[in-house]
Design a protein around this motif. Structure first.
Motif, short mmCIF file in Angstrom:
data_model
loop_
_atom_site.label_atom_id
_atom_site.label_comp_id
_atom_site.label_asym_id
_atom_site.label_seq_id
_atom_site.Cartn_x
_atom_site.Cartn_y
_atom_site.Cartn_z
N ALA B 362 -40.61 -12.85 -131.00
CA ALA B 362 -41.62 -11.83 -130.13
C ALA B 362 -42.46 -12.30 -128.97
CB ALA B 362 -42.62 -11.62 -131.45
N GLY B 363 -42.58 -11.63 -128.09
CA GLY B 363 -43.47 -11.82 -126.81
C GLY B 363 -42.62 -12.24 -125.57
N ALA B 364 -41.34 -12.94 -126.19
CA ALA B 364 -40.53 -13.59 -125.13
C ALA B 364 -39.92 -12.40 -124.31
CB ALA B 364 -39.44 -14.37 -125.54
N SER B 365 -39.65 -12.70 -122.81
CA SER B 365 -39.11 -11.76 -122.26
C SER B 365 -37.58 -11.57 -122.33
CB SER B 365 -39.23 -11.82 -120.67
OG SER B 365 -38.77 -13.45 -120.56
N LYS B 366 -37.10 -10.54 -122.10
CA LYS B 366 -35.57 -10.24 -122.43
C LYS B 366 -34.62 -11.18 -121.59
CE LYS B 366 -33.27 -6.27 -120.00
NZ LYS B 366 -32.26 -6.90 -119.40
N PRO B 367 -33.67 -11.80 -122.21
CA PRO B 367 -32.60 -12.66 -121.86
C PRO B 367 -31.91 -11.85 -120.53
CG PRO B 367 -32.35 -12.52 -124.07
CD PRO B 367 -33.30 -11.33 -123.80
N ASP B 368 -31.85 -12.62 -119.53
CA ASP B 368 -31.36 -11.94 -118.26
C ASP B 368 -29.91 -11.93 -118.39
OD1 ASP B 368 -32.93 -14.68 -116.14
OD2 ASP B 368 -31.17 -14.64 -117.75
N GLU B 369 -29.16 -12.71 -119.28
CA GLU B 369 -27.69 -12.49 -119.30
C GLU B 369 -27.01 -12.25 -120.56
OE1 GLU B 369 -23.89 -15.55 -118.21
OE2 GLU B 369 -25.49 -15.90 -119.63
N ASN B 370 -26.21 -11.26 -120.71
CA ASN B 370 -25.53 -11.14 -122.07
C ASN B 370 -24.59 -12.34 -122.35
OD1 ASN B 370 -26.92 -8.90 -122.78
ND2 ASN B 370 -25.27 -7.63 -121.50
N PRO B 371 -24.38 -12.43 -123.63
CA PRO B 371 -23.44 -13.62 -124.05
C PRO B 371 -22.18 -13.35 -123.51
CG PRO B 371 -24.21 -12.29 -125.83
CD PRO B 371 -24.93 -11.76 -124.72
N THR B 372 -21.43 -14.46 -123.59
CA THR B 372 -19.94 -14.24 -123.14
C THR B 372 -19.32 -14.38 -124.43
OG1 THR B 372 -20.37 -15.73 -121.41
CG2 THR B 372 -18.10 -15.32 -121.72
N ILE B 373 -18.26 -13.56 -124.76
CA ILE B 373 -17.39 -13.63 -125.72
C ILE B 373 -16.19 -14.38 -125.95
CG2 ILE B 373 -16.70 -12.00 -127.45
CD1 ILE B 373 -18.45 -10.09 -126.69
N ASN B 374 -16.01 -15.50 -126.41
CA ASN B 374 -14.62 -15.92 -126.41
C ASN B 374 -13.88 -15.53 -127.82
OD1 ASN B 374 -15.33 -18.13 -124.42
ND2 ASN B 374 -16.83 -18.76 -125.86
N ILE B 375 -12.48 -15.28 -127.49
CA ILE B 375 -11.81 -14.65 -128.51
C ILE B 375 -10.37 -15.63 -128.61
CG2 ILE B 375 -10.27 -12.77 -129.28
CD1 ILE B 375 -12.09 -11.14 -127.45
N GLN B 376 -10.49 -15.71 -129.87
CA GLN B 376 -9.00 -16.53 -130.33
C GLN B 376 -8.28 -15.50 -131.00
OE1 GLN B 376 -9.83 -20.26 -132.06
NE2 GLN B 376 -11.60 -20.42 -130.57
N PHE B 377 -6.69 -15.62 -130.90
CA PHE B 377 -5.79 -14.85 -131.74
C PHE B 377 -4.51 -15.41 -131.48
CE2 PHE B 377 -6.18 -12.83 -127.40
CZ PHE B 377 -4.91 -12.92 -127.07
N LYS B 378 -3.45 -14.64 -132.36
CA LYS B 378 -2.24 -15.40 -132.38
C LYS B 378 -1.37 -14.28 -132.57
CE LYS B 378 -2.52 -20.07 -134.54
NZ LYS B 378 -2.33 -20.55 -135.68
N ILE B 379 -0.30 -14.08 -131.83
CA ILE B 379 0.67 -13.11 -132.03
C ILE B 379 2.18 -13.75 -132.29
CG2 ILE B 379 2.02 -11.35 -131.09
CD1 ILE B 379 -0.62 -10.89 -129.19
N GLN B 380 2.63 -13.61 -133.59
CA GLN B 380 3.64 -14.29 -133.83
C GLN B 380 5.04 -13.64 -133.32
OE1 GLN B 380 3.53 -17.01 -135.59
NE2 GLN B 380 2.00 -17.12 -136.63
N GLN B 381 6.09 -14.44 -133.01
CA GLN B 381 7.43 -13.83 -132.63
C GLN B 381 7.39 -13.08 -131.31
OE1 GLN B 381 8.07 -11.49 -135.94
NE2 GLN B 381 8.30 -13.12 -137.28
N SER B 382 6.53 -13.68 -130.43
CA SER B 382 6.60 -13.21 -129.33
C SER B 382 6.03 -13.92 -128.24
CB SER B 382 5.67 -11.62 -129.35
OG SER B 382 5.01 -11.54 -128.19
#
Lengths: 1097, 418
Positions: B362-382
């Motif tokens: 409460a009361g804090a100003s809005k963060p000026d950066e949106n977070p970065t999203i890190n994604i992990q995934f796997k695709i088999q057989q390709s």
């Protein structure tokens, strides 16, 4: 398992207990510390317990005890009081126990010198053990015991081990050298002797370690390297990876002292000439040959060429060291080949990234172009560590130019918003640097930074202010708006550096903001006492400047501030106040200075240069520790500047070369053929090592052969740049024959680098057993093989005739093997010793692979062999009358040309029939276009009635067109032409009948021509027939299963097209000649010749 | 070169030390601890720290710092590379490289370190040579050793040490001869706010597990070797052959090894296999923020995207989150502000999403950066780049080996900026 786990718990207990005893200064895991305190009283018993166990007769108990002791050592606990008990076990039969005792000894011997001496005799005995592992480990421990009394013993042991037959032991002795040196630097002279000896070692195992010892003990003795330089270059690929790093860095240093700079003057460390440099990239050849007469030393080229494959190493340290070698040694236009590999390293571990990025940062300052295509690899990810981020930022800033700045700035915008504020601040500085470097974007950057001034984060704003200040200073003319804006910000910003910057800015440009400046001063006067020192100083400055420009409005304010300053707590501020007051307020005491106050305070100030922190890092060699920490690390060896004049290159020539060894092992003549190298014999004579030895010596000596050749091949590469590497085989072959010579010939010959091509032929004129005809025919083949082959071949050589084909072939054989090998000059893994063709019980793995390799290549079944017959007929090239006394005759040797595989080698004998000396006989520069000739070297002079034979190579491009060129003497030029017979354009090959048929199957139809002839009676038997055909064309006899069918095979010199000749004898002296070849014109020409020849009586 | 080695755990205790030259007091590590304190994250400790008399070069793996003490000039990468090699060896020997594993096997560790360095210079780092000198501890061997009194230490110099193929030991025998190759590609990408790709690269490795009898000589060829832009090889690969014919020809080491790592040339456009729709907003003056995230497959060549894991470092101002995943589970650590969403497999029919609100300070100003999203995934057989192995041939041995090849695509550093 059970016993194991109890073990562990007992270690831990021990550890806990011990730490409790040792003043308890260690924090031990809580679970143990309780037990530790509980066992406090019993602790001494525990060590007693260990002692008891060690004195027990049971091996297992001893081992148990030693394991626990090692556990203590690992934890850093003191176990020195067990020394007497442990040292007794040094002679144990159990090898694991022994090893653990060694570990203990090495750790504590320094502290218990007297007791340690008890173990020495055991090591001395172990040094004579038949097991090389035991010898090596004994030496390792003996040399690791830092007890000064045993220095003589160590010295002796090292010397002995240096000539041990096992390369592993020799490697250990190289390590021991460094240990002894650190213990007693006085031994240096003796140690250098050992190093010198080990440097000659040809084992790849030893090379890295001995160079390491060299670097540590006597890096200044660069002269020791000369003779081993080429060998090291050639072995490099095979040395283990750690050794490669050390050798490469040593060779970098060496090269900088021995070769002249390959950098064009204008290209050296000059960013501005970048463009010029790139142009030169495309016109490299022209640059090298025309604009600048610089020619690279062949040894220099050898180093560059042999290190290049290592860029593909999986070891990041190796890649980095090759990269720095190219950076420091390669011509400017070749450096960029390392880029890709360096960028690859960025995918490695964090620590690797850090070091590599640092080096790229330094490189990118000087050479933007190198890394620009890979700009995106330096984009920052939010997960990067802070120091990685700032390095990437640094590099991106360095890479920025007009073309890519918009992309980079867009990327920077994202970074500015980063949660990592330190990084955001760094980005702002980077933007500032881009703005100053690239004038097009200065305004854009400035606007962007002004926007940032309204950022919520203090650090970001502060950094922006500082950067804006610097930017404005560079071009203050039209930016009063920004200054006004910043003046307003002063109310909100609390970061002192930023406040100070604003004040300075207003003071400096107070005349542009005449209304605001006094107001700012007023505000500052109010808050003066509560400001930081740096802000106070700037307030005083501002006051002084305003007083000078606008004294009407600010006089009182200034006085007020000066008064405040006068009583400030900080003496700097008091000082400054006093100084300013004297300067600006005119009174009777102030002297001449106050007249100049305005000029002093408001002098135009040069704009600060925003430059990279990596600007000056290039004073250190890349990839070094010193470069990383940006201070000189202890033991850093300075990289010297290029010498203006290259030192004598001949120092690298090796006198004793034994290409003999390459094939000799199979012939069992190794020892005899090289009596000079007795020490080497000692290394290799042990029968147990035979297998390994043969391999080692085979490899290394082949390297030797090629190393001496390197001079040649390098200079060749100079002369025609576009020569493909495949030709290196030929070159090196030639050179091996040369290197053999070099043992007998003096260095003078070799100094004439450019003229190297000549010696083998020159010498042939007066062979020891003179027999001009056959000697000239066979000389090349014999040259290559004579030293390898049995002594008998020498005596026989005089009588080599065409009937002697079988013998000749057998001699040629080893050469083939070598030929095959030399192709893979760099890929030493693939090397096999000559005996590959010899039946052997144990086939080594690499041998197998080589055989595999042979069968895979499509022409593997064909091997170029020596000619079956060499026509003695020589043709007139230049008549003595037209030649004003110079007569020349030429003859086709039918040998594979040494210079380039697609050339036909021609031997020319020049005779001086005049009565005066003929000088500078050479081939004219202006040969007709399209004709490729490998000229012989200029003959300095020819005495009257003397003659000389030289050989040259001509690329006839598989046609019988005459080659026209000019033969020149000092005064005259004579146009001459050489007309080849079609048969001379082939090279004889050997193949099996099976292969012959296979090839023949491929060459049907258009490629086949045949004729039926009537042969004379004498030609119906195989011997004369073979001779006839061989005389007509340079083809090899294919062993045939049928009596009436004779087959011959060859290939064209230029394109290597296969030529197959079949002569089938029918009844009543009829014969069918069939020729299969792609080159149908040549085929039909040959057919015509053969018809004539066989029909002849 | 390398003077001493200290192993430091995450709580800052030295739990193992080894000296190759004279003993360096462990107080030298104080400089390291100082740097460690200064660094906000464990990764931020600088790898090279100068001290008055020594230089400390450290690597961090498995939350253990391996701190090498250097006394004079040496290429820092030399040390770093070696330390990583030590870690790899430990992992190879003990399965894991943790403090507990090292403490449990302290004798083997010591024996290994003794063999790996002599006077600070690497002596034997090739795993198969080490394994002949010091046998890896197994349960069976421990039992046998206790009974028979035999040891873990080899008595003979490993043949590899002297041979031209130091990576392979002689006399290998298997009843089942098999060779497996895994082509694993990782895609590194940065996707910007609007979903366009800023940079995308594919790096791949071929990991092999070769269990073949004798001295086999293998050749591996690709359908499309042109794809490979930059390669680095295991020392066993014959470089010349590759240069000339683009064929991998090698005598393989015994067991697991990395045959090749490569980089796919950047000219080829990289197909990004997943897309992310996001809507993360913080409103000025409000203590609430919206969080919406949807994942979907894209250009996966019909293969399913598996093992998807999303994590994001939310701004400091976020106190807590109230989110609702359509599948999988999510966690939010209010201390580190790390949001993790374990999605699992993406079902193309029903795209996974994570929606909800964030409560802000409460009361804090809005963060000026949106977070970065890190994604992990796997695709088999390709393999994303389309790299295909053409064939594997064996020479030099008579038997017929079983050959297998597997393809897989993984996310490397896959970041979405929001």
């Amino acid at each position: 398992m059970l016993s194991m786990s109890t073990n562990n718990s007992s270690y831990n207990d021990q550890g806990g207990a011990d730490s409790a005893v040792e003043i308890g200064q260690e924090t031990t895991p809580t679970s143990n510390s309780g037990a530790g305190f509980g066992l406090f009283s019993t602790d001494f018993k525990k060590n007693d317990d260990l002692k008891e166990m060690l004195e027990n007769n049971k091996e297992s108990l001893k081992l148990e005890a030693m394991k626990r002791i090692v556990g203590l050592i690992a934890k850093g606990k003191n176990a020195s009081e067990l020394f007497p008990a442990v040292v007794k076990n040094v002679a144990s039969k159990n090898i694991e126990l022994k090893k653990l005792v060694y570990v203990y000894l090495v750790r504590y011997a320094e502290e218990q010198q007297d007791l340690a001496l008890l173990s020495i005799s055991t090591f001395q005995r172990a040094l004579k053990d038949p097991n090389q592992l035991i010898r090596a480990s004994a030496l390792r421990v003996l040399s690791s015991i830092r007890v000064p009394i045993i220095i003589p013993i160590m010295m002796l042991a090292i010397k002995e081990a240096a000539s041990d037959m096992s390369p592993y032991v020799r490697k250990t002795s190289a390590h021991a050298i460094q240990k002894l040196y650190s213990l007693d630097p006085d031994q240096k002279e003796h140690l250098i002797e050992v190093i010198e000896k080990l440097l000659k070692d040809k084992s790849t195992l030893v090379a890295g370690s001995v160079v390491m010892a060299f670097e540590e003990v006597c890096p200044e003795r660069i002269d020791l390297i000369h003779k081993n330089y080429r060998k090291l270059c050639n072995l490099l690929v095979d040395v283990e990876e750690w050794g490669q790093v050390v050798i490469i860095s040593m060779l970098t240093r060496y090269a900088r002292t021995q070769f002249t700079s390959p950098w064009r003057e204008d290209g050296v460390f000059d960013e501005n000439s970048e463009r010029a440099f790139y142009e030169s990239d495309e016109e490299k050849t022209r640059d090298d040959t025309e604009i600048k007469p610089y020619t690279m030393d062949p040894d220099h080229r050898l180093l560059l060429r042999n290190t290049k494959p290592l860029l593909q190493s999986r070891n990041t340290a190796v890649v980095m060291s090759v990269a720095q070698l190219y950076w420091h040694l390669a011509p400017r236009n070749e450096v960029s080949i390392v880029t890709k590999s360096l960028v690859r390293l960025l995918r490695s571990h964090r620590e690797v990234q850090y070091i590599v990025l640092q080096n790229i940062a330094t490189m990118s300052i000087q050479r933007k172009g190198m890394f620009e295509p890979y700009m995106k690899s330096f984009y920052v990810r939010s997960t990067d560590a802070t120091h990685i981020k700032s390095l990437k930022l640094e590099i991106l800033t360095n890479l920025a130019n007009e073309a890519n700045i918009s992309t980079i700035l867009r990327e920077f915008q994202t970074y500015v918003k980063s949660q990592d504020k330190q990084f955001a601040a760094g980005t702002i500085q980077a933007i500032g640097r881009c703005a100053t470097n690239i004038s097009e974007v200065t305004d854009t950057c400035l606007n962007g930074l002004v926007l940032l001034l309204s950022n919520r984060d203090e650090t970001v704003v502060a950094e922006s202010v500082v950067v804006i200040k610097k930017l404005l200073q560079a071009q203050p003319s039209q930016h009063s708006d920004i200054i006004k804006h910043m003046a307003k910000l002063l109310d909100n910003i609390t970061v002192s550096m930023a406040r100070a910057s604003i004040l300075w800015l207003i003071g400096e440009y107070c005349e542009r903001v005449p209304k605001i400046a006094p107001d700012v001063l007023r505000k500052m006067a109010k808050s003066f006492t509560s400001e930081e020192d740096i802000v106070k100083l700037q307030t005083v400055n501002l006051a002084a400047k305003l007083y000078l420009t606008n004294s009407k409005q600010t006089k009182l304010l200034t006085q007020y501030i000066l008064n405040l300053g006068k009583y400030d707590q900080n003496y700097d501020i008091r000082d400054r106040t006093r100084f300013i007051r004297q300067l600006i307020v005119p009174n009777e005491k102030s002297g001449a200075l106050s007249k100049y106050a305005r000029r002093i305070l408001l002098a135009p100030k040069p704009a600060p240069v925003l430059e990279s922190a990596y600007k000056d890092r290039d004073r250190y060699q890349l990839g070094t520790l010193s470069h990383t920490i940006n201070t000189k690390a202890s033991g850093y060896l300075e990289l010297s500047d290029w010498p203006a004049v290259a030192p004598d290159q001949s120092v690298r020539n090796v006198e004793v070369i034994e290409p003999v060894k390459e094939w000799a092992p199979s012939l069992g003549k190794t020892g005899k053929s090289k009596p000079a190298k007795s020490s080497d014999d000692k290394f290799y004579s042990d029968s147990g090592e035979e297998e390994e030895d043969e391999k080692g010596s085979g490899t290394s000596s082949s390297n030797d052969g090629s190393s001496s050749s390197s001079a040649e091949s390098g200079s060749d590469a100079e002369s025609d740049e576009d020569k493909s590497s495949s030709q290196s085989s030929e070159e090196s072959e030639k050179s091996s024959s040369q290197s053999e010579k070099s043992s007998s010939e003096s260095d003078i010959e070799q100094k004439k680098k450019k003229k190297m091509k000549k010696p083998p032929q020159k010498k042939n004129v007066k062979p020891p057993n003179k027999d001009s005809d056959s000697d000239e025919n066979g000389n090349l083949a014999r040259k290559a093989s004579s030293s390898s082959a049995e002594d008998s071949s020498d005596s026989e050589s005089g009588s080599v005739t065409d009937s002697d084909t079988e013998h000749q072939k057998s001699k040629v054989k080893p050469k083939e093997v070598k030929l095959q090998k030399e192709v893979s000059l760099l890929d030493l893994d693939d090397f096999t010793p000559g005996p590959a063709t010899q039946p052997r019980s144990v086939l080594s793995p690499s041998l197998l692979t080589d055989l595999e390799g042979l069968s895979l290549s499509n022409i593997s079944t064909m091997q170029v062999s020596g000619p079956a017959f060499v026509p003695e007929k020589s043709h007139n090239l230049l008549h003595r009358m037209t030649g004003k006394g110079l007569a020349a005759q030429y003859q086709f040797t039918r040998q594979p040309c040494l210079y380039q595989p697609n050339m036909v080698s021609v031997q020319i004998s020049l005779t001086n029939t005049s009565d005066h000396r003929l000088e500078q006989i050479h081939i004219g520069e202006r040969s007709p276009a399209g004709l490729k000739i490998h000229c012989f070297n200029t003959i300095e002079f020819l005495e009257p009635d003397a003659s000389v034979t030289v050989s040259m190579g001509i690329d006839f491009n598989d046609s019988t067109q005459a080659a026209n060129f000019q033969l020149c003497t000092k005064e005259d030029q004579f146009s001459v032409s050489i007309q080849p017979a079609v048969g001379d354009l082939f090279l004889a090959v050997t193949m099996t009948e099976q292969d012959f048929r296979k090839e023949q199957g491929k060459l049907q139809g258009m490629n086949e021509c045949s004729a039926t002839i009537t042969v004379t009676a004498e030609n119906t038997s195989s011997q004369p027939l073979n001779r006839r055909v061989a005389a007509m064309a340079n083809v090899g006899v294919v062993p045939s299963g049928q009596d009436n069918v004779h087959r011959f095979a060859g290939k064209t010199a230029c394109s290597g097209a296969v030529l197959l000749v079949t002569v089938e004898l029918r009844e009543s002296s009829a014969a069918v000649i069939t020729i299969n070849t792609e080159k149908s014109v040549m085929g039909s020409m040959l057919l015509r010749d053969l018809k004539k020849s066989l029909a002849q009586a | 070169m390398i003077h001493s080695l200290f192993l430091v755990n995450s709580s800052g205790d030295i739990f193992l030390e080894k000296h190759w030259k004279s003993v360096v007091s462990r107080s030298v590590c104080d400089y390291f601890f100082e740097a460690q304190e200064r660094a906000s994250e464990p990764e931020n400790v600088p790898p090279v720290i100068p001290t008055p008399h020594h230089y400390l070069i450290s690597v961090l793996r498995h939350r253990i710092y391996f701190v090498a003490v250097i006394q004079s000039e040496v290429p820092p990468l030399f040390v770093i590379e070696f330390l990583h090699r030590v870690v790899d060896t430990f992992q190879d020997y003990f399965g894991v490289c943790t403090e507990a594993a090292i403490k449990d096997n302290v004798v083997v560790v010591y024996e290994l370190l003794e063999e790996m360095l002599d006077n600070g210079f690497p002596l034997a780092t090739e795993s198969n040579i080490l394994k002949e000198l010091i046998k890896p501890p197994t349960i069976l061997r421990t039992v046998v050793n206790t009974i028979t009194g035999s040891t873990n230490v080899g008595e003979q110099l490993p043949t590899g040490q002297l041979s031209v193929v130091p990576w392979r030991r002689t006399g290998v025998k298997y009843t089942n001869n098999e060779a497996y190759f895994d082509v694993v590609e990782e895609i590194d990408a940065i996707i910007d706010k609007s979903g366009s790709t800023i940079t995308a690269e594919i790096q791949g490795v071929i990991d092999a597990c070769v269990k073949l009898t004798g001295m086999p000589d293998l050749t591996l060829s690709f359908m499309n070797p042109r794809l490979l832009d930059d390669v680095s090889f295991h020392p066993c690969v014959r470089f010349k052959r590759w240069e000339a014919e683009r064929i991998l020809s090698f005598i393989p080491p015994d067991g697991n090894f990395r045959l090749l790592s490569y980089h796919v040339s950047s000219q080829n456009l990289v197909a990004i296999p997943v897309y992310v729709k996001h809507n993360i907003t913080f409103r000025e003056g409000s203590s609430q923020g919206r969080f919406e995230l949807t994942l979907g497959p894209k250009q996966t060549m019909g293969k399913g995207v598996e093992a998807v894991l999303v994590n994001s470092q939310l701004p400091r101002g976020v106190l807590n989150t109230n989110l609702n995943p359509s599948q999988g589970t999510y966690t939010f650590d209010p201390v580190t502000k790390l949001l993790t969403w374990d999605v699992g497999k993406i079902n193309p029919q029903k795209l996974p999403s994570l929606k909800g609100s964030m409560s802000l300070q409460a009361g804090a100003s809005k963060p000026d950066e949106n977070p970065t999203i890190n994604i992990q995934f796997k695709i088999q057989q390709s393999a994303l780049s389309g790299l295909k192995v053409n064939r594997l041939d064996m020479y030099g041995e008579k038997y017929k080996p079983f050959k297998g090849i597997k393809y897989m695509t993984k996310a490397g550093k896959f970041q979405v900026r929001t």
